[in-house]
Design a protein around this motif. Structure first.
Motif, PDB file in Angstrom:
ATOM      1  N   SER A 140       0.868  -1.170   0.000  1.00 15.79           N
ATOM      2  CA  SER A 140       0.000   0.000   0.000  1.00 15.79           C
ATOM      3  C   SER A 140       0.909   1.225   0.000  1.00 15.79           C
ATOM      4  CB  SER A 140      -0.887   0.005   1.253  1.00 15.79           C
ATOM      5  OG  SER A 140      -1.444   1.293   1.436  1.00 15.79           O
ATOM      6  N   VAL A 141       0.723   2.085  -0.983  1.00 17.35           N
ATOM      7  CA  VAL A 141       1.602   3.256  -1.130  1.00 17.35           C
ATOM      8  C   VAL A 141       0.756   4.514  -1.275  1.00 17.35           C
ATOM      9  CG1 VAL A 141       3.503   4.283  -2.434  1.00 17.35           C
ATOM     10  CG2 VAL A 141       3.298   1.787  -2.308  1.00 17.35           C
ATOM     11  N   THR A 142       1.150   5.562  -0.585  1.00 14.90           N
ATOM     12  CA  THR A 142       0.479   6.861  -0.714  1.00 14.90           C
ATOM     13  C   THR A 142       1.283   7.733  -1.674  1.00 14.90           C
ATOM     14  OG1 THR A 142      -0.301   6.704   1.570  1.00 14.90           O
ATOM     15  CG2 THR A 142      -0.396   8.873   0.530  1.00 14.90           C
ATOM     16  N   ILE A 143       0.619   8.197  -2.739  1.00 14.90           N
ATOM     17  CA  ILE A 143       1.280   9.084  -3.699  1.00 14.90           C
ATOM     18  C   ILE A 143       0.450  10.359  -3.831  1.00 14.90           C
ATOM     19  CG2 ILE A 143       2.248   7.117  -4.952  1.00 14.90           C
ATOM     20  CD1 ILE A 143       0.184   7.596  -7.150  1.00 14.90           C
ATOM     21  N   PRO A 144       1.047  11.468  -4.277  1.00 13.55           N
ATOM     22  CA  PRO A 144       0.293  12.715  -4.422  1.00 13.55           C
ATOM     23  C   PRO A 144      -0.811  12.578  -5.478  1.00 13.55           C
ATOM     24  CG  PRO A 144       2.654  13.127  -4.464  1.00 13.55           C
ATOM     25  CD  PRO A 144       2.476  11.645  -4.583  1.00 13.55           C
ATOM     26  N   GLU A 145      -1.951  13.177  -5.218  1.00 13.22           N
ATOM     27  CA  GLU A 145      -3.065  13.163  -6.176  1.00 13.22           C
ATOM     28  C   GLU A 145      -2.870  14.338  -7.140  1.00 13.22           C
ATOM     29  OE1 GLU A 145      -5.353  11.946  -8.273  1.00 13.22           O
ATOM     30  OE2 GLU A 145      -6.172  10.926  -6.523  1.00 13.22           O
ATOM     31  N   GLN A 146      -2.025  14.117  -8.145  1.00 14.42           N
ATOM     32  CA  GLN A 146      -1.744  15.153  -9.125  1.00 14.42           C
ATOM     33  C   GLN A 146      -1.201  14.513 -10.405  1.00 14.42           C
ATOM     34  OE1 GLN A 146       1.109  17.275  -6.644  1.00 14.42           O
ATOM     35  NE2 GLN A 146       2.821  16.488  -7.831  1.00 14.42           N
ATOM     36  N   PRO A 147      -1.347  15.179 -11.545  1.00 14.38           N
ATOM     37  CA  PRO A 147      -0.880  14.622 -12.815  1.00 14.38           C
ATOM     38  C   PRO A 147       0.604  14.256 -12.765  1.00 14.38           C
ATOM     39  CG  PRO A 147      -2.234  16.557 -13.207  1.00 14.38           C
ATOM     40  CD  PRO A 147      -2.002  16.506 -11.727  1.00 14.38           C
ATOM     41  N   GLY A 148       0.947  13.137 -13.329  1.00 18.62           N
ATOM     42  CA  GLY A 148       2.338  12.702 -13.398  1.00 18.62           C
ATOM     43  C   GLY A 148       2.816  11.901 -12.204  1.00 18.62           C
ATOM     44  N   SER A 149       1.988  11.772 -11.165  1.00 12.06           N
ATOM     45  CA  SER A 149       2.429  11.079  -9.954  1.00 12.06           C
ATOM     46  C   SER A 149       2.687   9.602 -10.205  1.00 12.06           C
ATOM     47  CB  SER A 149       1.386  11.233  -8.846  1.00 12.06           C
ATOM     48  OG  SER A 149       1.367  12.551  -8.355  1.00 12.06           O
ATOM     49  N   PHE A 150       1.817   8.966 -10.988  1.00 12.34           N
ATOM     50  CA  PHE A 150       1.980   7.544 -11.237  1.00 12.34           C
ATOM     51  C   PHE A 150       3.264   7.283 -12.019  1.00 12.34           C
ATOM     52  CE2 PHE A 150       0.736   3.747 -13.934  1.00 12.34           C
ATOM     53  CZ  PHE A 150       1.041   2.824 -12.947  1.00 12.34           C
ATOM     54  N   LYS A 151       3.507   8.113 -13.024  1.00 10.41           N
ATOM     55  CA  LYS A 151       4.724   7.955 -13.817  1.00 10.41           C
ATOM     56  C   LYS A 151       5.964   8.104 -12.937  1.00 10.41           C
ATOM     57  CE  LYS A 151       7.144   9.806 -17.864  1.00 10.41           C
ATOM     58  NZ  LYS A 151       7.115  10.813 -18.942  1.00 10.41           N
ATOM     59  N   LYS A 152       5.934   9.103 -12.049  1.00  4.22           N
ATOM     60  CA  LYS A 152       7.069   9.336 -11.151  1.00  4.22           C
ATOM     61  C   LYS A 152       7.255   8.147 -10.209  1.00  4.22           C
ATOM     62  CE  LYS A 152       8.945  12.673  -7.838  1.00  4.22           C
ATOM     63  NZ  LYS A 152       8.682  13.922  -7.086  1.00  4.22           N
ATOM     64  N   PHE A 153       6.161   7.612  -9.725  1.00  3.50           N
ATOM     65  CA  PHE A 153       6.217   6.452  -8.839  1.00  3.50           C
ATOM     66  C   PHE A 153       6.855   5.256  -9.557  1.00  3.50           C
ATOM     67  CE2 PHE A 153       4.033   2.435  -7.695  1.00  3.50           C
ATOM     68  CZ  PHE A 153       4.535   2.268  -6.415  1.00  3.50           C
ATOM     69  N   CYS A 154       6.461   5.034 -10.814  1.00  6.06           N
ATOM     70  CA  CYS A 154       7.018   3.929 -11.594  1.00  6.06           C
ATOM     71  C   CYS A 154       8.520   4.079 -11.798  1.00  6.06           C
ATOM     72  CB  CYS A 154       6.318   3.821 -12.947  1.00  6.06           C
ATOM     73  SG  CYS A 154       4.608   3.282 -12.837  1.00  6.06           S
ATOM     74  N   SER A 155       8.962   5.309 -11.971  1.00  8.21           N
ATOM     75  CA  SER A 155      10.393   5.542 -12.176  1.00  8.21           C
ATOM     76  C   SER A 155      11.194   5.195 -10.924  1.00  8.21           C
ATOM     77  CB  SER A 155      10.644   6.993 -12.583  1.00  8.21           C
ATOM     78  OG  SER A 155      10.360   7.881 -11.508  1.00  8.21           O
ATOM     79  N   VAL A 156      10.588   5.379  -9.751  1.00  6.31           N
ATOM     80  CA  VAL A 156      11.259   5.027  -8.501  1.00  6.31           C
ATOM     81  C   VAL A 156      11.449   3.516  -8.399  1.00  6.31           C
ATOM     82  CG1 VAL A 156      11.049   5.041  -5.977  1.00  6.31           C
ATOM     83  CG2 VAL A 156      10.410   7.067  -7.287  1.00  6.31           C
ATOM     84  N   LEU A 157      10.518   2.756  -8.984  1.00  7.13           N
ATOM     85  CA  LEU A 157      10.608   1.295  -8.941  1.00  7.13           C
ATOM     86  C   LEU A 157      11.746   0.757  -9.800  1.00  7.13           C
ATOM     87  CD1 LEU A 157       6.836   0.286  -9.175  1.00  7.13           C
ATOM     88  CD2 LEU A 157       8.254   0.447  -7.129  1.00  7.13           C
ATOM     89  N   GLY A 158      12.254   1.566 -10.709  1.00 11.84           N
ATOM     90  CA  GLY A 158      13.351   1.122 -11.570  1.00 11.84           C
ATOM     91  C   GLY A 158      12.904   0.054 -12.542  1.00 11.84           C
ATOM     92  N   LYS A 159      13.644  -1.065 -12.593  1.00  4.31           N
ATOM     93  CA  LYS A 159      13.361  -2.129 -13.551  1.00  4.31           C
ATOM     94  C   LYS A 159      12.329  -3.136 -13.037  1.00  4.31           C
ATOM     95  CE  LYS A 159      17.905  -1.918 -15.780  1.00  4.31           C
ATOM     96  NZ  LYS A 159      19.140  -2.686 -16.143  1.00  4.31           N
ATOM     97  N   ARG A 160      11.854  -2.940 -11.815  1.00  2.00           N
ATOM     98  CA  ARG A 160      10.848  -3.881 -11.290  1.00  2.00           C
ATOM     99  C   ARG A 160       9.528  -3.721 -12.028  1.00  2.00           C
ATOM    100  NH1 ARG A 160      13.293  -1.817  -6.578  1.00  2.00           N
ATOM    101  NH2 ARG A 160      14.351  -3.383  -5.288  1.00  2.00           N
ATOM    102  N   SER A 161       8.889  -4.839 -12.345  1.00  3.11           N
ATOM    103  CA  SER A 161       7.597  -4.801 -13.028  1.00  3.11           C
ATOM    104  C   SER A 161       6.465  -4.677 -12.023  1.00  3.11           C
ATOM    105  CB  SER A 161       7.389  -6.079 -13.853  1.00  3.11           C
ATOM    106  OG  SER A 161       8.377  -6.187 -14.846  1.00  3.11           O
TER     107      SER A 161
END
Length: 510
Positions: free
Chosen positions: A332-353
């Motif tokens: 369970s992860v809390t991310i900001p409710e704003q455009p681009g947040s999901f993309k930024k979150f994915c980048s933090v995961l690196g190569k993990r699917s």
């Protein structure tokens, strides 16, 4: 003494109906774990299980008068099939009492071999009690599934075959445990002939009757038994089997449902065969043993004890496999409710699917996401992932070991209760899965308390699982508790579960 079983095993009559099952090397697993891992393929028997060995050997020791009366057994399926085939071979009438939770594939297989099937009760103990009643009423001869010297000796022929087929170095043999017939027979033989070989029993974590007995120094009866691995779902170890086991077995390991699911996949990957949960149990214990004891370069053997499982159960097994293999983290992860947040979150995961992503708008500032992430099977990748997310400013909770999150929440994310839902309490129920079971559950639940949330998912397993929200004032809680106890269904209160508060509760600050 266990030594008296050696002659019994050597003289056992099993090969009129059973084959000498092969030992296959699990090459993929061996390479992965840096050990030589072998599988004793009892799933290849005519009834897809080892159980016909003990059943047939017992019948060979019955008198003509006993055989004429007919035989009866209580069984969740594999012993039933073994006895049915043995009776068919010998021209004897057989009656089998099976729990109503038995997979249909096993019920059909028993009937196809000419035995009369009676479905009674939800557990082996209830079926066994009914079988004993029929013994008293009709004079039938009861053939016990495990707690009988001749049955134990029949199963012990597997130990004899293992040592005959594999004469080289052998560090340990892993054996699934239910009532203990297989383990007692195999351990008695191996420990007499090659005492240096470790014999290790493996039980489901939620049906560990042998582990409990060894800890207490006496047989104990478990109050509840999980039946995902219904072939070993026994509440109390056998009297005779425990006498033998406590003198011959080196260690007992328990395995979780997820670990059994992962072992089923491991067997499939190496053999292209599908083991039932009890069939893969020994391999699950073998893998845990390697990790716990840091074993390398050894030869280890697991008994693949059976392949009788309903096809539709594979949905549930495949869902839990990645977690069982420690290849998936549920977060369970809390991310900001704003455009681009999901993309930024994915980048933090690196190569993990990302294996799963669930989200629903609930707040103008923060978004609560339920996410599955692929991780490395070895090492501390899961812990490092959580720490990395927290270091990057993402509040994160690890739900990988949270049963409610895995069984229910992942399918319900986005269902926050409206603000006017007050005094909600949450319960997770488990009840025997059979036609009409859900309706029966709802009928018993009654109308005294308002149902504010309800989630039911049929996994194709023996037990149905329900998550329920009920509105009950604090002054009513004692009466509610008494009512739920009277239902006689296994249940767990989940009101304080963080997964509920993050994704379902209307009182998010609770």
């Amino acid at each position: 003494m266990p030594q008296r079983y050696i002659k019994k095993i050597l003289d056992a009559r099993v090969y009129d109906v059973a084959i000498e099952s092969p030992i296959d090397e699990a090459t993929l697993l061996s390479k992965r774990f840096n050990n030589r891992i072998l599988l004793k393929r009892e799933d290849l028997q005519p009834v897809f299980s080892f159980k016909l060995r003990g059943a047939y050997n017992k019948m060979q020791h019955l008198s003509e008068e006993e055989l004429a009366r007919g035989v009866i057994a209580a069984s969740a399926g594999n012993h039933a099939q073994g006895l049915a085939l043995a009776a068919l071979k010998m021209g004897v009438k057989a009656t089998i009492v099976m729990p109503r939770t038995t997979p249909q594939i096993k019920v059909d297989a028993v009937r196809s071999r000419g035995a009369k099937v009676i479905l009674h009760g939800d557990t082996f103990e209830q079926a066994s009690a009914h079988a004993q009643k029929l013994v008293a009423e009709k004079g039938l001869v009861y053939v016990h599934p495990y707690d009988d010297p001749e049955v134990i000796a029949g199963q012990g022929t597997i130990g004899m075959e293992i040592l005959r087929q594999h004469t080289g170095p052998l560090h340990a043999v892993f054996v699934p445990v239910g009532g203990g017939g297989l383990l007692a027979g195999v351990a008695a033989y191996i420990k007499y002939v090659r005492p240096e070989v470790k014999v290790i029993g493996v039980e489901p974590e939620d049906a560990a009757c042998l582990k409990a007995a060894l800890e207490k120094g006496r047989r104990v009866k478990l109050p509840h038994v999980g039946i995902f691995a219904e072939g070993v779902a026994v509440a109390q170890i056998g009297k005779e089997t425990f006498r033998v086991i406590r003198k011959t077995v080196d260690e007992v390991i328990t395995a979780t449902t997820d670990e059994m699911c992962a072992a089923i996949k491991d067997i499939f990957d190496d053999t292209r065969s599908i083991a039932e949960p009890a069939g893969a149990l020994a391999l699950a214990g073998l893998k845990k043993y390697i990790e716990t004891h840091q074993v390398e370069g050894q030869t280890l053997l697991a008994i693949d004890s059976g392949a009788n499982t309903n096809f539709d159960r594979l949905r549930y097994i495949s869902e839990r496999t990645e977690i069982g293999e420690k290849r998936e983290a549920i977060l369970s992860v809390t991310i900001p409710e704003q455009p681009g947040s999901f993309k930024k979150f994915c980048s933090v995961l690196g190569k993990r699917s990302i294996t799963e992503f669930n989200y629903r708008y609930a707040h103008s500032q923060d978004a609560q996401i339920f996410v599955g992430v692929q991780i490395a099977a070895n090492g501390n990748d899961r812990e490092e992932l959580v720490q990395n997310l927290q270091d990057k400013g993402y509040p994160t909770l690890d739900f990988t070991d949270n049963e409610m999150a895995k069984l229910h929440i992942r399918h319900m994310v986005g269902g926050h209760a409206p603000a006017d839902i007050k005094e909600e309490v949450i319960y997770r129920f488990q009840f025997p899965e059979r036609p009409g079971a859900l309706l029966n559950f709802l009928t018993k639940l009654g109308q005294q308390w308002n149902i504010s949330m309800f989630h039911y998912r049929n996994h194709g397993a023996a037990f149905g699982r329900v998550l329920v929200g009920l509105q009950a004032a604090k002054s009513d809680r004692k009466a509610l508790q008494q009512f739920l106890d009277q239902l006689q269904y296994s249940y767990t209160e989940e009101t304080d579960n963080p997964a509920y508060h993050l994704f379902l509760s209307g009182q998010t600050g609770a």
